[in-house]
Write a protein that holds these residues in place. Structure first.
Motif, mmCIF file in Angstrom:
data_model
loop_
_atom_site.group_PDB
_atom_site.id
_atom_site.type_symbol
_atom_site.label_atom_id
_atom_site.label_comp_id
_atom_site.label_asym_id
_atom_site.label_seq_id
_atom_site.Cartn_x
_atom_site.Cartn_y
_atom_site.Cartn_z
ATOM 1 N N ASN A 604 131.304 -1.339 -10.484
ATOM 2 C CA ASN A 604 131.034 -0.787 -11.647
ATOM 3 C C ASN A 604 130.537 0.484 -11.606
ATOM 4 O O ASN A 604 129.986 0.706 -10.601
ATOM 5 C CB ASN A 604 130.407 -1.598 -12.690
ATOM 6 C CG ASN A 604 130.089 -1.305 -14.051
ATOM 7 O OD1 ASN A 604 130.839 -0.883 -14.694
ATOM 8 N ND2 ASN A 604 128.739 -0.954 -14.668
ATOM 9 N N ALA A 609 131.767 3.069 -17.793
ATOM 10 C CA ALA A 609 132.051 1.847 -18.708
ATOM 11 C C ALA A 609 131.568 2.123 -20.165
ATOM 12 O O ALA A 609 131.862 1.377 -20.913
ATOM 13 C CB ALA A 609 131.100 0.930 -18.130
ATOM 14 N N ASN A 615 138.039 -1.037 -18.980
ATOM 15 C CA ASN A 615 138.769 -0.694 -17.783
ATOM 16 C C ASN A 615 140.375 -0.596 -18.123
ATOM 17 O O ASN A 615 141.092 -0.763 -17.234
ATOM 18 C CB ASN A 615 138.596 -1.522 -16.452
ATOM 19 C CG ASN A 615 139.168 -0.929 -15.203
ATOM 20 O OD1 ASN A 615 139.083 0.443 -15.158
ATOM 21 N ND2 ASN A 615 139.587 -1.448 -14.421
#
Length: 795
Positions: A604, A609, A615
């Motif tokens: 991550n 994010a 994604n």
């Protein structure tokens, strides 16, 4: 005012800041497709308004006053209201002049494939497209994963199996610059590749080995199609040829018996035995059964090969996409001369060529006999009718509570009825039946002189009668049905495809009586390089299986109700590459898996994010949970029990009884039988009673076309992996295997990690698992290992 609800579009905001102009194609059209097309689709809708094109929106705006004050009707009526940002975006687009920056008002998937030049800045063009989008979104890519992760990822991706410890060590220690590329080539050359990617294709065409519906009878001749699919992937068959064979292999490649086997795709879905083989022909219910059978064929072909939902136009013009009802029935007409049945073929092409003319002669003999047989079947007297009712009543009673005496009584009455019918026939009918029967017997005698053929359950235009089900003498007439009502036929339609694909003719000029020419015409239409749907569809499917999400995240639907492409230029480039490389699927795989995008770590990145939590723009690799087949096959592989024998009849991993009303009982299956050790792709796939273990692990319903599997994480999955008899037994076999590989417990724990996870234990893992094994036994420690996240997930 013609449409008051649309006024929410023109609630003008004051003081719009200077920003990049709003794009209709990039910003407005996707929002309208997502939130408005459900009621205001391509064929119009509420208020007679279509909001799927700029022309439709412009028409509405032109009919409204320049300023609306006070009136704020709730739109859309269902679901969450538009956000303030969405309203502001629409407002700004209107204040900027509601300009149309589209290449055309044609929906993206229906536009011709564009010849795209990849952006500069990367060795692999895929990376250039991905990096350009990441930069546009303010995202950064991730570094390359370590070698152990890469070989595990790649082997599962291309084989659906774990790499061996020896293979991992060899790759990790191979310092040649082309080590990864050689690994890719080795995996693609293995027969395990076809088994893995063939299973993906079987999902798409909803392949099953029982009929489904009320009487879920077994199909023990479906498996040759499965083997054909696996073989085609292993041979890297050009995609256009692969498609053509599955639609019209018997017509386009008459010298190749595998062209018949390939027709298993058209017949892969469920089939209503009662509706087709037990109901009387001409009844409404029988007509409905035939309509639904054709509907399944159309859906299989068009959703599977073209990612198009034309089947939504069965009862009315498509609500969201530019597909009139007549297009749907034109596609039904393509399959109006075939049904689903066992079809003979031979592995030897020379033998098959000897059999073909006899098959044609037998069909002609059956057709010459049919009118006389029909006359015989319709012959009746009051006494014959009374006997028929008695027989029917006895058989119904016997079906509920079997009784040998009643069966014998029904059979005796049947013989008596047959004698009465024979006595009532006129001389011409008797003569026609005798001559036709003799002709058929002569053909059957000559066929019997040849070696016995193999059978495949496939699209067929000639077969022995099954109950009341018999083949059509030619293409049945297909009418457009008002509201999809079989008792409300409108105009007769001609075979064809989609009018929305403007680059190709939508109706086929073929001989009206030649059913095979209809299928061949559709095959040519689908595989034409100018057909944007087919080539985008398969390029997107391959991408989806490599990354866990397609460039279009609705693989079976490229219409207004599907997802929009995240990287449309990349999708067109991939489709173009596939065409230029002769339809080589292996070339497309190689291109994708050698990209830096594919080789990224799955770790991550908190900053990325925040912008792209899902994604969708691929700033990292997606971590994947193993699918049902990979979980099961991996357990067998690491225990040393996996049987890699390829092909042949499917392994029936259940107790079967009563072909009339089948029972499939998985609880009485011996998990140590040879059938238990076959790869999952070779298991017998039942529609009505799924394998409990595979079902728990999200194996799809074979009655449904599955372009994208569900992925769930549930407590019951953990319980299944701990307690399912197969997994309990494989844990024992794994314990036995590591006991051979090492004499002491620490060494056995090492091998357990190496076989299951492809690495040595770290930190306290070894001591903790060894302590558990001492207390509960090595087999139970293996059960824990087979339920670990690291075994079930691929980074």
């Amino acid at each position: 005012m013609p449409f008051r609800g649309i006024t929410f579009l023109i609630l003008f905001a004051a003081g719009a800041t200077a920003q990049q102009p709003v794009s209709f194609d990039r910003d407005v059209r996707p929002l309208l497709a997502q939130r408005c097309a459900m009621c205001h689709g391509a064929s119009g809708g509420a208020g007679g308004v279509s909001l799927t094109s700029h022309a439709g929106v412009a028409k509405v705006l032109a009919s409204l006053p320049a300023v609306v004050s006070g009136e704020k009707p709730r739109m859309p009526k269902s679901g969450a209201p538009l956000t303030a940002a969405q309203v502001a975006m629409l407002t700004r687009w209107i204040t900027e002049g509601a300009k149309n920056d589209s290449v055309s008002d044609v929906w993206w998937s229906l536009r011709p494939l564009s010849k795209v030049a990849p952006p500069a800045g990367a060795t692999n063009p895929i990376d250039a497209f991905i990096l350009a989008k990441l930069q546009e979104k303010g995202l950064t890519s991730s570094p390359e994963a370590d070698r152990r992760t890469l070989i595990r990822r790649l082997t599962y991706d291309l084989h659906g199996l774990p790499p061996s410890w020896e293979e991992i060590q060899a790759f990790v220690n191979d310092r040649q610059p082309d080590a990864y590329e050689r690994l890719v080539d080795r995996l693609l050359a293995s027969p395990r590749y076809g088994e893995r990617w063939g299973r993906h294709w079987l999902d798409v065409v909803h392949y099953g080995e029982s009929h489904g519906y009320d009487k879920d009878k077994a199909r023990r001749t479906a498996w040759p199609y499965r083997d054909y699919v696996i073989r085609s992937f292993n041979e890297d068959k050009p995609y256009a040829r692969f498609v053509k064979e599955q639609l019209a292999g018997d017509v386009l490649y008459p010298g190749d018996p595998q062209g018949v086997v390939a027709l298993g795709m058209i017949a892969a879905g469920p089939w209503d035995y009662v509706g087709n083989a037990e109901l009387r022909d001409g009844t409404t219910d029988r007509k409905i059964a035939r309509l639904l059978d054709g509907d399944d064929m159309v859906m299989t072909v068009m959703s599977g090969l073209a990612s198009n939902t034309v089947h939504c136009a069965r009862c009315h013009n498509h609500k969201f996409d530019p597909i009139p009802q007549e297009d749907y029935y034109s596609l039904q007409a393509v399959f109006a001369g075939v049904d689903r049945a066992d079809r003979p073929y031979d592995d030897d092409p020379a033998l098959y060529q000897r059999r073909l003319p006899l098959i044609a002669e037998r069909r002609a003999a059956m057709l010459s006999l049919r009118p006389f047989q029909d006359k015989k079947d319709s012959t009746s007297t009051p006494e014959i009718e009374a006997l028929a009712k008695q027989i029917q009543q006895l058989r119904e009673e016997n079906a509920e509570k079997p009784d040998e005496e009643k069966r014998k009584q029904a059979d005796a009455l049947g013989e008596k009825r047959k004698a009465l019918v024979e006595a009532a026939l006129d001389d011409a009918t008797r003569k026609g039946i005798a001559e036709g029967t003799a002709k058929l017997a002569d053909v059957d005698k000559r066929i019997a002189e040849l070696p016995k053929p193999k059978l495949v359950y496939a699209a067929a235009n000639s077969f022995d009668t099954i109950g009341t089900f018999r083949f059509a003498p030619g293409p049945r007439p297909v009418y457009l049905l008002a509201r999809g009502n079989v008792d409300a036929p409108q105009n007769l339609v001609q075979p064809g495809a989609l009018t929305a694909v403007s680059a190709l003719p939508s109706r086929f000029q073929v001989d009206a009586d030649n059913e095979g020419a209809r299928r061949a015409a559709l095959a040519a239409w689908l595989t034409d390089p100018k057909n944007p749907l087919t080539w985008r569809s398969i390029a997107n499917r391959v991408w989806h299986y490599h990354f866990g999400a397609g460039i279009v995240d609705s693989p079976n639907d490229f219409g207004h109700m599907g997802s929009l492409p995240t990287h449309p230029e990349l999708l067109d480039w991939l489709a173009g590459q596939l065409i230029e490389n002769g339809g080589s699927m292996k070339s497309l795989h190689r291109l994708i898996v050698t990209s830096a995008t594919y080789k990224q770590t799955s770790a991550n990145n908190a900053a990325n994010a925040k912008t792209d939590a899902d994604n969708r723009f691929l700033w990292r690799m997606n971590r994947a949970r193993l699918d049902a087949e990979s979980v099961r096959d991996s357990a067998l592989a690491i225990s040393g029990k996996l049987d890699l024998t390829m092909g042949g009849p499917s392994a029936e991993q259940f107790l079967f009884k009563d072909d009339h009303s089948p029972t499939y009982d998985y609880t009485k299956f011996d998990v140590d039988s040879p059938a238990s050790y076959r790869r999952s792709v070779y298991r017998f796939v039942v529609r009505s009673v799924p394998d409990p273990l595979m079902d728990r692990l999200d194996c799809p319903d074979p009655s449904l076309m599955t372009g994208k599997r569900n992925i769930t994480l549930t407590a019951i999955q953990a319980l299944a992996l701990l307690n399912n008899p197969l997994f309990v037994r494989q844990s024992q076999h794994l314990a036995e295997r590591v006991e051979v590989l090492a004499q002491d417990l620490p060494g056995q724990i090492d091998w357990m990690f190496r076989l299951a996870l492809g690495r040595d234990p770290k930190g306290d893992e070894k001591t903790e698992l060894a302590a558990y094994a001492k207390q509960y036994g090595l087999a139970n420690a293996c059960r824990v290992m087979l339920n670990s996240n690291e075994f079930l997930f691929v980074d």
